[in-house]
Design a protein around this motif. Structure first.
Motif, PDB file in Angstrom:
ATOM      1  N   LYS A   1       0.883  -1.118  -0.156  1.00  0.00           N
ATOM      2  CA  LYS A   1      -0.023   0.046   0.146  1.00  0.00           C
ATOM      3  C   LYS A   1       0.818   1.268  -0.023  1.00  0.00           C
ATOM      4  O   LYS A   1       0.554   2.267  -0.783  1.00  0.00           O
ATOM      5  CB  LYS A   1      -0.882  -0.036   1.026  1.00  0.00           C
ATOM      6  CG  LYS A   1      -2.231   0.739   1.128  1.00  0.00           C
ATOM      7  CD  LYS A   1      -3.055   0.539   2.057  1.00  0.00           C
ATOM      8  CE  LYS A   1      -3.942   1.866   2.388  1.00  0.00           C
ATOM      9  NZ  LYS A   1      -4.348   2.068   3.578  1.00  0.00           N
ATOM     10  N   THR A   2       2.079   1.099   0.804  1.00  0.00           N
ATOM     11  CA  THR A   2       2.727   2.357   1.134  1.00  0.00           C
ATOM     12  C   THR A   2       3.425   2.789  -0.234  1.00  0.00           C
ATOM     13  O   THR A   2       3.510   3.783  -0.749  1.00  0.00           O
ATOM     14  CB  THR A   2       4.011   2.172   1.723  1.00  0.00           C
ATOM     15  OG1 THR A   2       3.348   1.503   3.080  1.00  0.00           O
ATOM     16  CG2 THR A   2       4.898   3.326   2.310  1.00  0.00           C
TER      17      THR A   2
ATOM     18  N   MET B   1       2.251   1.679  -3.356  1.00  0.00           N
ATOM     19  CA  MET B   1       1.558   2.230  -4.555  1.00  0.00           C
ATOM     20  C   MET B   1       0.462   3.285  -4.277  1.00  0.00           C
ATOM     21  O   MET B   1      -0.432   3.914  -4.757  1.00  0.00           O
ATOM     22  CB  MET B   1       0.130   0.990  -4.478  1.00  0.00           C
ATOM     23  CG  MET B   1       1.014  -0.236  -5.388  1.00  0.00           C
ATOM     24  SD  MET B   1       1.843   0.175  -6.839  1.00  0.00           S
ATOM     25  CE  MET B   1       0.325   0.204  -8.196  1.00  0.00           C
ATOM     26  N   GLU B   2       1.066   4.215  -3.166  1.00  0.00           N
ATOM     27  CA  GLU B   2       0.416   5.516  -2.746  1.00  0.00           C
ATOM     28  C   GLU B   2       1.003   6.549  -3.474  1.00  0.00           C
ATOM     29  O   GLU B   2       2.265   6.517  -3.871  1.00  0.00           O
ATOM     30  CB  GLU B   2       0.743   5.768  -1.365  1.00  0.00           C
ATOM     31  CG  GLU B   2      -0.618   5.756  -0.561  1.00  0.00           C
ATOM     32  CD  GLU B   2      -0.390   5.987   1.041  1.00  0.00           C
ATOM     33  OE1 GLU B   2      -1.340   5.966   1.721  1.00  0.00           O
ATOM     34  OE2 GLU B   2       0.889   6.245   1.275  1.00  0.00           O
ATOM     35  N   ASP B   3       0.287   7.512  -4.039  1.00  0.00           N
ATOM     36  CA  ASP B   3       0.705   8.689  -4.725  1.00  0.00           C
ATOM     37  C   ASP B   3       0.664   9.880  -4.004  1.00  0.00           C
ATOM     38  O   ASP B   3      -0.602  10.534  -3.920  1.00  0.00           O
ATOM     39  CB  ASP B   3       0.351   8.682  -6.073  1.00  0.00           C
ATOM     40  CG  ASP B   3       0.770   9.673  -7.222  1.00  0.00           C
ATOM     41  OD1 ASP B   3       2.280   9.856  -6.792  1.00  0.00           O
ATOM     42  OD2 ASP B   3       0.154  10.410  -7.891  1.00  0.00           O
ATOM     43  N   THR B   4       1.303  10.319  -3.053  1.00  0.00           N
ATOM     44  CA  THR B   4       1.285  11.213  -2.098  1.00  0.00           C
ATOM     45  C   THR B   4       1.438  12.699  -2.420  1.00  0.00           C
ATOM     46  O   THR B   4       2.009  12.855  -3.738  1.00  0.00           O
ATOM     47  CB  THR B   4       2.206  11.070  -0.770  1.00  0.00           C
ATOM     48  OG1 THR B   4       3.632  11.390  -1.679  1.00  0.00           O
ATOM     49  CG2 THR B   4       2.339   9.738  -0.353  1.00  0.00           C
TER      50      THR B   4
ATOM     51  N   ASP C   1       4.744  13.245  -3.550  1.00  0.00           N
ATOM     52  CA  ASP C   1       5.410  12.329  -4.826  1.00  0.00           C
ATOM     53  C   ASP C   1       4.952  13.424  -6.132  1.00  0.00           C
ATOM     54  O   ASP C   1       5.638  13.483  -6.914  1.00  0.00           O
ATOM     55  CB  ASP C   1       4.587  11.152  -5.019  1.00  0.00           C
ATOM     56  CG  ASP C   1       5.072  10.247  -4.132  1.00  0.00           C
ATOM     57  OD1 ASP C   1       6.237   9.921  -3.714  1.00  0.00           O
ATOM     58  OD2 ASP C   1       4.142   9.367  -3.530  1.00  0.00           O
TER      59      ASP C   1
ATOM     60  N   TYR D   1       6.021   3.974  -8.964  1.00  0.00           N
ATOM     61  CA  TYR D   1       5.499   2.564  -9.074  1.00  0.00           C
ATOM     62  C   TYR D   1       6.354   1.483  -9.767  1.00  0.00           C
ATOM     63  O   TYR D   1       6.257   0.566  -9.809  1.00  0.00           O
ATOM     64  CB  TYR D   1       4.301   2.488  -9.772  1.00  0.00           C
ATOM     65  CG  TYR D   1       2.793   3.137  -8.973  1.00  0.00           C
ATOM     66  CD1 TYR D   1       3.185   3.930  -7.812  1.00  0.00           C
ATOM     67  CD2 TYR D   1       1.873   3.370  -9.390  1.00  0.00           C
ATOM     68  CE1 TYR D   1       2.343   4.550  -7.256  1.00  0.00           C
ATOM     69  CE2 TYR D   1       0.605   3.912  -8.902  1.00  0.00           C
ATOM     70  CZ  TYR D   1       0.821   4.490  -7.821  1.00  0.00           C
ATOM     71  OH  TYR D   1      -0.094   5.283  -7.094  1.00  0.00           O
TER      72      TYR D   1
ATOM     73  N   ARG E   1      12.667   5.000  -3.890  1.00  0.00           N
ATOM     74  CA  ARG E   1      11.439   5.791  -3.976  1.00  0.00           C
ATOM     75  C   ARG E   1      11.650   7.097  -3.948  1.00  0.00           C
ATOM     76  O   ARG E   1      11.059   8.013  -4.473  1.00  0.00           O
ATOM     77  CB  ARG E   1      10.198   5.412  -2.828  1.00  0.00           C
ATOM     78  CG  ARG E   1       8.986   6.249  -3.177  1.00  0.00           C
ATOM     79  CD  ARG E   1       8.100   5.834  -1.866  1.00  0.00           C
ATOM     80  NE  ARG E   1       6.742   6.983  -1.982  1.00  0.00           N
ATOM     81  CZ  ARG E   1       5.798   6.523  -1.977  1.00  0.00           C
ATOM     82  NH1 ARG E   1       5.428   5.059  -1.792  1.00  0.00           N
ATOM     83  NH2 ARG E   1       4.760   7.384  -2.067  1.00  0.00           N
TER      84      ARG E   1
END
Ligand code: SAH
Length: 227
Positions: free
Chosen positions: A11-12, A14-17, A20, A52, A59
């Motif tokens: 989940k971390t 695949m997160e787009d914060t 990001d 991703y 990252r």
């Protein structure tokens, strides 16, 4: 690893914060200063989260204009290279495109975002398997092929555009053959240290025009009509 931990990590990743997205915006500005002007290419790259596609430990570097190691000793191309090659392709919606060297599938998804019908070929099965799943996860459809792309992919030829994302020693004849008349082929050609980008337009069944552009450094194109 417990299932809960695994899903938390997933989940971390695949997160787009917000962070990001901010970093991605700055990368796009950097690409503009480096000469990328095609707004459609820039907005596709602004939309697709590059983090991703790379290993979680990189990252925080995903939005630097750098290539990174992926599986099987290969690399995800530098954002500038992806933008440069895509811009040269002059994509039109519905173009039938062959991509040689699927790798991480980042370039594939940028092309799909531009509305192409994509055929992408990769010689490493580990990368092929991941790419296939990744493209589906993004909700796109493409024909992924495991094989030697230096021979092109005859079954779906001819193509409007062909992009090669590995460095070739010579121009593979099959790729020119599988291009439509008026079609464009973008391919880096050189030795195993540096390659020059070539933009080729097929002008008739037997002729083509070729322009030699900037220097790049790609992993080698390995195959019958390659290294
Ligand atoms: N566009 C990719 C670049 C990956 S690097 C990305 O941004 O992730 C180039 C890829 O070309 C590697 O994955 C390598 O395995 C693949 N490759 C090399 N020779 C090939 C060939 N003959 N046919 C298909 N893929 C090839």
């Amino acid at each position: 690893m417990s299932l809960r931990l695994a899903s938390l990590i997933c989940k971390t990743i695949m997160e787009d914060t917000f962070k990001d997205r901010g970093a991605r915006k700055r990368l796009i500005e950097e690409l503009k200063t480096k000469g990328i002007v095609d707004e459609r290419v820039l907005s596709a790259m602004l939309k697709i989260p590059r983090h991703y596609f790379i290993q979680p430990e990189f990252r925080t570097h995903a939005y630097q204009d750098k290539a990174f190691k992926i599986d099987a000793g290969q690399t995800i191309s530098q954002p500038y290279t992806v933008a440069y090659q895509t811009q040269l392709l002059q994509i039109e919606k519905g173009d039938k495109v062959l991509e040689v060297g699927t790798g991480s599938a980042y370039q594939s998804i940028i092309l799909l975002e531009l509305g192409v019908e994509l055929y992408t070929i990769e010689r490493q099965s580990a990368l092929f398997n991941k790419a296939h799943a990744r493209i589906a996860k993004f909700g796109y459809k493409a024909t992924c092929i495991l094989g030697d792309g230096s021979k092109g992919y005859e079954s779906a030829a001819p193509y409007d555009k062909i992009i090669v994302t590995a460095g070739a020693p010579v121009l593979p004849e099959a790729l020119i053959k599988q291009l439509k008349i008026g079609g464009i082929l973008i391919i880096p050609i050189g030795d195993n240290q540096t390659q020059k980008m070539h933009s080729i337009v097929k002008t008739s069944a037997t002729t083509f025009e070729e322009i030699t552009l900037e220097n790049f450094r790609f992993v080698p194109l390995i195959g019958e009509q390659a290294w």
